[in-house]
Design an enzyme around this catalytic site. Structure first.
Site, PDB file in Angstrom:
ATOM      1  N   GLU A   1      49.129   0.005  31.757  1.00 20.06           N
ATOM      2  CA  GLU A   1      48.934  -1.341  31.597  1.00 20.06           C
ATOM      3  C   GLU A   1      47.370  -0.945  30.977  1.00 20.06           C
ATOM      4  OE1 GLU A   1      48.889  -4.258  34.712  1.00 20.06           O
ATOM      5  OE2 GLU A   1      47.084  -3.584  35.692  1.00 20.06           O
TER       6      GLU A   1
ATOM      7  N   LYS B   1      43.805  -2.607  31.138  1.00 22.80           N
ATOM      8  CA  LYS B   1      43.573  -3.476  32.402  1.00 22.80           C
ATOM      9  C   LYS B   1      41.667  -2.788  32.017  1.00 22.80           C
ATOM     10  CE  LYS B   1      43.485  -4.087  37.125  1.00 22.80           C
ATOM     11  NZ  LYS B   1      44.467  -3.148  38.715  1.00 22.80           N
TER      12      LYS B   1
ATOM     13  N   LYS C   1      50.207 -10.483  31.486  1.00 25.55           N
ATOM     14  CA  LYS C   1      50.116 -10.072  33.144  1.00 25.55           C
ATOM     15  C   LYS C   1      49.246 -11.055  32.996  1.00 25.55           C
ATOM     16  CE  LYS C   1      50.636  -7.022  36.147  1.00 25.55           C
ATOM     17  NZ  LYS C   1      49.838  -6.650  36.657  1.00 25.55           N
TER      18      LYS C   1
ATOM     19  N   GLU D   1      57.318 -10.511  40.879  1.00 23.48           N
ATOM     20  CA  GLU D   1      56.532  -9.547  41.907  1.00 23.48           C
ATOM     21  C   GLU D   1      56.262 -10.429  43.302  1.00 23.48           C
ATOM     22  OE1 GLU D   1      52.923  -8.222  40.361  1.00 23.48           O
ATOM     23  OE2 GLU D   1      51.927  -9.343  42.393  1.00 23.48           O
TER      24      GLU D   1
ATOM     25  N   ASN E   1      54.396  -5.481  44.425  1.00 23.96           N
ATOM     26  CA  ASN E   1      53.428  -5.054  44.379  1.00 23.96           C
ATOM     27  C   ASN E   1      52.984  -4.042  46.011  1.00 23.96           C
ATOM     28  OD1 ASN E   1      50.468  -5.034  44.166  1.00 23.96           O
ATOM     29  ND2 ASN E   1      50.774  -7.192  43.029  1.00 23.96           N
TER      30      ASN E   1
ATOM     31  N   GLU F   1      54.127  -1.086  42.291  1.00 20.96           N
ATOM     32  CA  GLU F   1      52.866  -1.823  41.308  1.00 20.96           C
ATOM     33  C   GLU F   1      51.968  -1.822  42.431  1.00 20.96           C
ATOM     34  OE1 GLU F   1      55.040  -5.782  40.103  1.00 20.96           O
ATOM     35  OE2 GLU F   1      53.461  -5.918  40.299  1.00 20.96           O
ATOM     36  N   SER F   2      51.691  -1.053  41.089  1.00 23.23           N
ATOM     37  CA  SER F   2      49.479  -0.952  42.375  1.00 23.23           C
ATOM     38  C   SER F   2      49.491   0.176  42.911  1.00 23.23           C
ATOM     39  CB  SER F   2      49.184  -2.076  43.043  1.00 23.23           C
ATOM     40  OG  SER F   2      49.613  -3.274  42.139  1.00 23.23           O
TER      41      SER F   2
HETATM   42  O1  LIG Z   1      45.383  -0.644  38.587  1.00 21.97           O
HETATM   43  P1  LIG Z   1      46.786  -0.106  39.539  1.00 21.97           P
HETATM   44  O2  LIG Z   1      46.115  -0.154  40.909  1.00 21.97           O
HETATM   45  O3  LIG Z   1      47.413   0.980  39.052  1.00 21.97           O
HETATM   46  O4  LIG Z   1      47.795  -1.573  39.315  1.00 21.97           O
HETATM   47  C1  LIG Z   1      48.080  -1.865  37.706  1.00 21.97           C
HETATM   48  C2  LIG Z   1      49.446  -3.474  38.112  1.00 21.97           C
HETATM   49  O5  LIG Z   1      50.099  -3.250  39.413  1.00 21.97           O
HETATM   50  C3  LIG Z   1      47.458  -4.765  38.989  1.00 21.97           C
HETATM   51  O6  LIG Z   1      47.430  -4.570  38.092  1.00 21.97           O
HETATM   52  C4  LIG Z   1      48.689  -6.071  39.140  1.00 21.97           C
HETATM   53  C5  LIG Z   1      49.846  -5.664  39.610  1.00 21.97           C
HETATM   54  N1  LIG Z   1      50.735  -7.220  40.109  1.00 21.97           N
HETATM   55  C6  LIG Z   1      49.242  -7.609  39.449  1.00 21.97           C
HETATM   56  C7  LIG Z   1      48.930  -9.382  39.374  1.00 21.97           C
HETATM   57  C8  LIG Z   1      47.457 -10.008  39.200  1.00 21.97           C
HETATM   58  C9  LIG Z   1      46.841  -9.153  38.956  1.00 21.97           C
HETATM   59  C10 LIG Z   1      47.089  -7.555  38.557  1.00 21.97           C
HETATM   60  C11 LIG Z   1      48.422  -7.115  38.951  1.00 21.97           C
END
Ligand SMILES: O=P(O)(O)OC[C@@H](O)[C@@H](O)c1c[nH]c2ccccc12
Length: 265
Positions: free
Chosen positions: A62, A64, A124, A173, A194, A224-225
């Site tokens: 990503e 970001k 995104k 998601e 997520n 994710e995340s």
């Molecule tokens: O920075 P991280 O914790 O690695 O996460 C990335 C991504 O999963 C996250 O930006 C994200 C997942 N789903 C979303 C929906 C909207 C905004 C952002 C996101």
């Protein structure tokens, strides 16, 4: 949906205004004309499947700059440089935040990242309207994100169909069991779990482990995340999760693609 304000609900309220403003500036017809001269879609799911077929982790890396919970994540932010670094580091796909008000993202960043690499790119953003889908393809997106928590069932089905008609792939998601059941009603291959709750922005990798047993083996699960370390990756792969969406851990490294290689090889 109840009306207690949460981060997600605030974002969605603002998003409605943003879409109204945008559609006054650029008509759908104008965007459809831009699609005609846009380069063809790059297979997003196909790129993930190629990595998985080689027993490798498929990483959606990503681009970001900032987030509502962390503020600015990366000061020196050059999407061209980042995209090149990710491709060199072995990413399967790129993810670019385009939401400006909460993530300091932009459509320009998506265009820059996609031009700088050969990888497929997901837009995104918080998609709630057809307009954003046409816009996504017009700026070059190969895939879009649909956040089940932001949509009712009808919207989910309809946005999914339109995205597919535009030739894009869709990452659906979810964050809990009820959302997962809605996602599993769609024929889509990619299901994103997520680990972050978008109402509170709390993150727990257990979200993936809790939902995983309810997903059939035909699907590709994207965790994710909140994936930050080699150990996080090991635990996930131990559960047979091999597709990842990672932002912050890469963005905090001077060379994001090198961090990707360290974590995933
Ligand atoms: O920075 P991280 O914790 O690695 O996460 C990335 C991504 O999963 C996250 O930006 C994200 C997942 N789903 C979303 C929906 C909207 C905004 C952002 C996101």
């Amino acid at each position: 949906m109840s009306s207690t304000p949460t981060v997600l609900r605030n974002i969605l309220e603002r998003k409605k205004e943003e879409i109204a403003e945008r559609s006054r500036t650029a008509s759908i017809q104008h965007l459809l004309n831009e699609i005609k001269v846009q380069t063809p879609v790059r297979g997003f799911v196909a790129s993930i499947e190629r990595k998985l077929a080689q027993q490798q982790a498929a990483v959606i890396a990503e681009v970001k700059k900032a987030s509502p919970s962390k503020g600015v994540i990366r000061e020196h932010f050059d999407p061209t440089e980042i995209a090149k670094s990710y491709e060199k580091g072995g990413a399967a796909c790129l993810s670019v935040l385009t939401d400006a008000d909460f993530f300091q993202g932009s459509e320009t960043y998506l265009k820059q990242a996609r031009t700088a690499s050969t990888l497929p790119v997901i837009r995104k953003d918080f998609i709630i309207d057809d307009y954003q889908l046409v816009e996504a393809r017009a700026i070059g997106a190969d895939c879009i994100l649909l956040i089940v928590a932001a949509l009712d069932k009808q919207q989910l089905v309809s946005l999914n169909n339109i995205a597919l008609e535009l030739g894009m792939d869709v990452l659906v998601e979810v964050h809990d069991r009820a959302e997962l059941d809605l996602a599993l009603d769609l024929p889509n291959k990619l299901i994103g779990i997520n680990n972050r709750n978008l109402h509170t922005f709390e993150t727990s990798l257990d979200t993936t482990f809790t939902l995983l047993p309810h997903i059939d083996s035909e699907r590709i699960v994207v965790s994710e995340s909140g994936i930050h370390s080699i150990d996080d990756v090991k635990i996930m792969r131990g559960h047979n999760v091999n597709t990842f969406l990672v932002g912050e851990a890469f963005m905090r490294d001077e060379e994001p693609g090198r961090r990707l290689m360290e974590m995933f090889n």
